[in-house]
Motif scaffolding. Structure first.
Motif, PDB file in Angstrom:
ATOM      1  N   SER A   1      48.216  77.439  80.223  1.00 17.06           N
ATOM      2  CA  SER A   1      48.633  76.438  79.252  1.00 17.06           C
ATOM      3  C   SER A   1      49.080  77.164  77.991  1.00 17.06           C
ATOM      4  CB  SER A   1      47.488  75.461  78.942  1.00 17.06           C
ATOM      5  OG  SER A   1      47.947  74.370  78.163  1.00 17.06           O
ATOM      6  N   ARG A   2      49.479  76.405  77.012  1.00 12.98           N
ATOM      7  CA  ARG A   2      49.900  76.979  75.735  1.00 12.98           C
ATOM      8  C   ARG A   2      49.290  76.173  74.590  1.00 12.98           C
ATOM      9  NH1 ARG A   2      53.482  80.808  75.959  1.00 12.98           N
ATOM     10  NH2 ARG A   2      54.076  80.582  73.770  1.00 12.98           N
ATOM     11  N   MET A   3      49.096  76.836  73.454  1.00  9.82           N
ATOM     12  CA  MET A   3      48.584  76.217  72.240  1.00  9.82           C
ATOM     13  C   MET A   3      47.283  75.457  72.509  1.00  9.82           C
ATOM     14  SD  MET A   3      50.853  77.504  70.377  1.00  9.82           S
ATOM     15  CE  MET A   3      50.405  76.844  68.783  1.00  9.82           C
ATOM     16  N   VAL A   4      46.322  76.193  73.063  1.00 10.36           N
ATOM     17  CA  VAL A   4      45.033  75.611  73.437  1.00 10.36           C
ATOM     18  C   VAL A   4      44.018  75.860  72.309  1.00 10.36           C
ATOM     19  CG1 VAL A   4      43.161  75.630  75.118  1.00 10.36           C
ATOM     20  CG2 VAL A   4      45.518  76.049  75.876  1.00 10.36           C
ATOM     21  N   PRO A   5      43.501  74.830  71.661  1.00 13.36           N
ATOM     22  CA  PRO A   5      42.445  75.038  70.662  1.00 13.36           C
ATOM     23  C   PRO A   5      41.205  75.632  71.345  1.00 13.36           C
ATOM     24  CG  PRO A   5      43.369  72.826  70.498  1.00 13.36           C
ATOM     25  CD  PRO A   5      43.865  73.402  71.776  1.00 13.36           C
ATOM     26  N   PHE A   6      40.489  76.503  70.628  1.00 12.00           N
ATOM     27  CA  PHE A   6      39.282  77.079  71.214  1.00 12.00           C
ATOM     28  C   PHE A   6      38.242  77.343  70.138  1.00 12.00           C
ATOM     29  CE2 PHE A   6      41.317  80.956  69.769  1.00 12.00           C
ATOM     30  CZ  PHE A   6      40.268  81.838  69.498  1.00 12.00           C
ATOM     31  N   THR A   7      37.011  77.449  70.580  1.00 15.79           N
ATOM     32  CA  THR A   7      35.920  77.927  69.740  1.00 15.79           C
ATOM     33  C   THR A   7      35.254  79.092  70.458  1.00 15.79           C
ATOM     34  OG1 THR A   7      34.321  76.384  70.712  1.00 15.79           O
ATOM     35  CG2 THR A   7      35.486  75.650  68.736  1.00 15.79           C
ATOM     36  N   GLN A   8      34.667  79.985  69.674  1.00 14.78           N
ATOM     37  CA  GLN A   8      34.009  81.159  70.244  1.00 14.78           C
ATOM     38  C   GLN A   8      32.756  81.454  69.436  1.00 14.78           C
ATOM     39  OE1 GLN A   8      36.382  84.609  71.571  1.00 14.78           O
ATOM     40  NE2 GLN A   8      35.145  85.862  70.187  1.00 14.78           N
ATOM     41  N   GLY A   9      31.611  81.400  70.101  1.00 17.89           N
ATOM     42  CA  GLY A   9      30.353  81.672  69.430  1.00 17.89           C
ATOM     43  C   GLY A   9      29.784  83.016  69.847  1.00 17.89           C
ATOM     44  N   HIS A  10      29.312  83.782  68.859  1.00 18.02           N
ATOM     45  CA  HIS A  10      28.614  85.047  69.109  1.00 18.02           C
ATOM     46  C   HIS A  10      27.131  84.842  68.814  1.00 18.02           C
ATOM     47  CE1 HIS A  10      32.165  88.118  68.672  1.00 18.02           C
ATOM     48  NE2 HIS A  10      32.377  87.211  69.603  1.00 18.02           N
ATOM     49  N   TYR A  11      26.279  85.155  69.797  1.00 23.40           N
ATOM     50  CA  TYR A  11      24.836  85.002  69.651  1.00 23.40           C
ATOM     51  C   TYR A  11      24.152  86.277  70.120  1.00 23.40           C
ATOM     52  CZ  TYR A  11      26.257  80.118  69.483  1.00 23.40           C
ATOM     53  OH  TYR A  11      26.881  78.937  69.150  1.00 23.40           O
ATOM     54  N   CYS A  12      23.218  86.778  69.318  1.00 21.61           N
ATOM     55  CA  CYS A  12      22.562  88.057  69.622  1.00 21.61           C
ATOM     56  C   CYS A  12      21.080  87.851  69.918  1.00 21.61           C
ATOM     57  CB  CYS A  12      22.706  89.021  68.445  1.00 21.61           C
ATOM     58  SG  CYS A  12      24.408  89.486  68.078  1.00 21.61           S
ATOM     59  N   TYR A  13      20.580  88.593  70.885  1.00 21.77           N
ATOM     60  CA  TYR A  13      19.152  88.571  71.207  1.00 21.77           C
ATOM     61  C   TYR A  13      18.809  89.822  72.009  1.00 21.77           C
ATOM     62  CZ  TYR A  13      20.814  86.787  75.763  1.00 21.77           C
ATOM     63  OH  TYR A  13      21.452  86.619  76.960  1.00 21.77           O
ATOM     64  N   VAL A  14      17.528  90.057  72.202  1.00 18.42           N
ATOM     65  CA  VAL A  14      17.048  91.133  73.055  1.00 18.42           C
ATOM     66  C   VAL A  14      16.562  90.502  74.354  1.00 18.42           C
ATOM     67  CG1 VAL A  14      15.339  92.977  73.318  1.00 18.42           C
ATOM     68  CG2 VAL A  14      16.416  92.580  71.097  1.00 18.42           C
ATOM     69  N   ASP A  15      17.055  90.988  75.497  1.00 19.34           N
ATOM     70  CA  ASP A  15      16.655  90.386  76.769  1.00 19.34           C
ATOM     71  C   ASP A  15      15.309  90.946  77.247  1.00 19.34           C
ATOM     72  OD1 ASP A  15      17.133  92.846  78.011  1.00 19.34           O
ATOM     73  OD2 ASP A  15      18.933  92.187  79.073  1.00 19.34           O
ATOM     74  N   GLU A  16      14.872  90.466  78.401  1.00 18.88           N
ATOM     75  CA  GLU A  16      13.553  90.836  78.913  1.00 18.88           C
ATOM     76  C   GLU A  16      13.445  92.310  79.273  1.00 18.88           C
ATOM     77  OE1 GLU A  16      14.304  86.635  80.694  1.00 18.88           O
ATOM     78  OE2 GLU A  16      15.451  88.224  79.726  1.00 18.88           O
ATOM     79  N   LEU A  17      14.582  92.982  79.407  1.00 19.62           N
ATOM     80  CA  LEU A  17      14.579  94.421  79.699  1.00 19.62           C
ATOM     81  C   LEU A  17      14.641  95.256  78.431  1.00 19.62           C
ATOM     82  CD1 LEU A  17      17.059  94.372  82.731  1.00 19.62           C
ATOM     83  CD2 LEU A  17      14.554  94.495  82.805  1.00 19.62           C
ATOM     84  N   GLY A  18      14.614  94.589  77.275  1.00 15.29           N
ATOM     85  CA  GLY A  18      14.632  95.308  76.010  1.00 15.29           C
ATOM     86  C   GLY A  18      16.015  95.730  75.563  1.00 15.29           C
ATOM     87  N   ARG A  19      17.061  95.166  76.159  1.00 11.18           N
ATOM     88  CA  ARG A  19      18.430  95.537  75.821  1.00 11.18           C
ATOM     89  C   ARG A  19      18.987  94.613  74.739  1.00 11.18           C
ATOM     90  NH1 ARG A  19      21.062  95.192  81.761  1.00 11.18           N
ATOM     91  NH2 ARG A  19      20.333  93.052  81.400  1.00 11.18           N
ATOM     92  N   GLU A  20      19.675  95.200  73.753  1.00 12.68           N
ATOM     93  CA  GLU A  20      20.381  94.397  72.748  1.00 12.68           C
ATOM     94  C   GLU A  20      21.572  93.724  73.425  1.00 12.68           C
ATOM     95  OE1 GLU A  20      21.271  92.750  68.974  1.00 12.68           O
ATOM     96  OE2 GLU A  20      19.496  93.876  69.598  1.00 12.68           O
ATOM     97  N   CYS A  21      21.698  92.411  73.234  1.00 13.07           N
ATOM     98  CA  CYS A  21      22.723  91.623  73.914  1.00 13.07           C
ATOM     99  C   CYS A  21      23.562  90.842  72.911  1.00 13.07           C
ATOM    100  CB  CYS A  21      22.082  90.634  74.891  1.00 13.07           C
ATOM    101  SG  CYS A  21      21.092  91.390  76.195  1.00 13.07           S
ATOM    102  N   LEU A  22      24.833  90.708  73.223  1.00 11.13           N
ATOM    103  CA  LEU A  22      25.751  89.860  72.465  1.00 11.13           C
ATOM    104  C   LEU A  22      26.381  88.873  73.437  1.00 11.13           C
ATOM    105  CD1 LEU A  22      27.543  89.017  70.058  1.00 11.13           C
ATOM    106  CD2 LEU A  22      29.077  90.915  70.646  1.00 11.13           C
ATOM    107  N   ALA A  23      25.973  87.611  73.348  1.00  7.72           N
ATOM    108  CA  ALA A  23      26.541  86.567  74.192  1.00  7.72           C
ATOM    109  C   ALA A  23      27.774  85.995  73.508  1.00  7.72           C
ATOM    110  CB  ALA A  23      25.518  85.466  74.435  1.00  7.72           C
ATOM    111  N   VAL A  24      28.870  85.903  74.271  1.00 10.53           N
ATOM    112  CA  VAL A  24      30.131  85.368  73.762  1.00 10.53           C
ATOM    113  C   VAL A  24      30.447  84.107  74.566  1.00 10.53           C
ATOM    114  CG1 VAL A  24      32.567  85.830  73.323  1.00 10.53           C
ATOM    115  CG2 VAL A  24      30.905  87.706  73.200  1.00 10.53           C
TER     116      VAL A  24
END
Length: 224
Positions: free
Chosen positions: A68-91
Motif C-alpha cells: 500500500s502507500r501512505m499508510v499511517p503507523f505508530t511504533q512503540g519502543h519498550y525496554c525490559y530484562v527478560d528471564e535470561l537476564g538479557r537487555e531487550c528492546l521490543a518494537v
C-alpha cells in the motif's frame, strides 16, 4: 543496564546523530517508552511468495499484511530484562491500513554473541543483526541469514537467503526521522519493504505498563 545498541556499538554509538542517539538511549532502567507516529510512504509485499505463507506470517505479526502507500503507523519502543537476564528492546509497529490495523512486532536482544532480532509473536523468525553508523550519523542495521524458529536449526543460504537492511536517520530540513526497511532474496529480489517518516516522544512507562505484545509467547534462548 546498557541500551542494546550502545552495548553492541560501543564508542561508535557516540557517532550517531544526537536525535538518533536519543531514540536508542532508553533501557530497562529508564522508566520510559518511546512512541513514534508517522507515515509509511510505501509498503511492499512481493507477489512471488505463496499467499498462505504471507497470510501465516502476517497473522503472527512477522510480515506486513499487504502492499500500500501512505499508510499511517505508530511504533512503540519498550525496554525490559527478560528471564535470561538479557537487555531487550521490543518494537511494536501498527500499520493503519484502510482495511484495518495490522501489527509487525520484533524483539531486539543484546545476546551472548551480538545483537539478535526476533520477529513475530511466537517468535517466528530470527535475524542476527550487525549494526553500524553511517557518515551522516544514521543507524544502519544489516542482517545475517534469516532463521526459522519453527523448524530445523539452519540459516537460509544461497538462493533461499533472506537478508534485512534497515536504516534510520534524521531529516534536518523537515525536523523528523526517516526510516527504510528492506528484505531481499537473491532470486526473488525484494521480498518486502516499508519506508517513510515519523516523529517520536518519550512517555512514562513502568514495567507494569508495557503491553503484553512486547513479550514473545515463548522465551527463546537460541540466538543463532
Amino acid at each position: 543496564m546498557t541500551p542494546v545498541y550502545r552495548d553492541i556499538l560501543g564508542s561508535d554509538f557516540d557517532r550517531l546523530h544526537p536525535n538518533v542517539a536519543w531514540r536508542y538511549s532508553i533501557d530497562s532502567t529508564s522508566g520510559v517508552a518511546q512512541i513514534g507516529t508517522g507515515i509509511y510512504e510505501s509498503v511492499f509485499m512481493t507477489s512471488a511468495l505463496p499467499p498462505p505463507m504471507i497470510w501465516y506470517y502476517a497473522k503472527r505479526n512477522a510480515f506486513p499484511q499487504k502492499s500500500s502507500r501512505m499508510v499511517p503507523f505508530t511504533q512503540g519502543h519498550y525496554c525490559y530484562v527478560d528471564e535470561l537476564g538479557r537487555e531487550c528492546l521490543a518494537v511494536l509497529r501498527s500499520f493503519d491500513y484502510t482495511s484495518g490495523t495490522r501489527s509487525l512486532n520484533s524483539l531486539l536482544v543484546s545476546g551472548r554473541n551480538g545483537l539478535v532480532d526476533y520477529f513475530g509473536d511466537g517468535p517466528e523468525l530470527l535475524y542476527p543483526i550487525e549494526p553500524s553508523v553511517t557518515r551522516d550519523g544514521s543507524l544502519l542495521l544489516e542482517s545475517g541469514p534469516m532463521r526459522w524458529l519453527r523448524g530445523p536449526n539452519f540459516g537460509m543460504r544461497g538462493p533461499f537467503t533472506a537478508q534485512m537492511k534497515y536504516i534510520e536517520g534524521w531529516d534536518d530540513a523537515r525536523q523528523r526521522f526517516r526510516c527504510d526497511a528492506t528484505v531481499r532474496n537473491p532470486v526473488i529480489g525484494e521480498i518486502l519493504h516499508f519506508r517513510g517518516w515519523f516523529t517520536a516522544v518519550d512517555q512514562a512507562c513502568s514495567v507494569h505498563d508495557i503491553p503484553d505484545e512486547a513479550w514473545p509467547l515463548k522465551l527463546v534462548d537460541r540466538e543463532r
